[in-house]
Design a protein around this motif. Structure first.
Motif: not given
Length: 103
Positions: A7-10, A51-54
Motif C-alpha cells: 500500500l503506497p503512502t504519501g 498513495g493518498p496524497s499523490a
C-alpha cells in the motif's frame, strides 16, 4: 487493495512493470539473467495502487493517471520490490510518471 499487498503512502504510486518476453520476436531465447536485467530497465508498467496524497503538491492536484493505466516512468525511479503474490513491482514518486500511454 492490490494483490501485491503493498500500500503506497504519501505521494507514491505502485507500478507493475511490463514483463520481458522469454523469446524475442526473432526467436532468440533470452537467459534468466538477461530477462532480469531487461526487467530492471523496464520503464513501462501498469498502475496498481496510488498513495493518498499523490499529486496533491504538484500543479493543481489533478491526478495524472488512475488505477489500471499503462504509464511510462523515469528509468531509475523508485524502489523494486516483490509483492505478496511473488510478482515484481516498482514503488515510484508521483512526479516520476512521464506519460500515460494510450495503446
Amino acid at each position: 487493495m492490490s494483490e501485491a499487498k503493498i500500500l503506497p503512502t504519501g505521494g507514491h504510486v505502485l507500478v507493475k512493470p511490463e514483463k520481458v518476453e522469454e523469446v524475442t520476436k526473432g526467436g532468440i531465447i533470452l537467459t534468466q539473467t538477461t530477462r532480469d536485467s531487461e526487467q530492471a530497465a523496464a520503464t513501462i508498467g501498469t498502475v496498481v495502487a496510488i498513495g493518498p496524497s499523490a499529486w496533491k503538491d504538484l500543479d493543481d492536484g489533478t491526478p495524472w493517471c488512475k488505477l489500471g493505466d499503462k504509464i511510462s516512468y523515469a528509468k531509475y525511479a523508485g524502489v523494486s520490490m516483490k509483492g505478496a503474490d511473488n510478482e515484481s513491482y516498482v514503488l515510484i514518486n508521483d512526479n516520476d510518471i512521464l506519460s500515460v500511454l494510450d495503446f
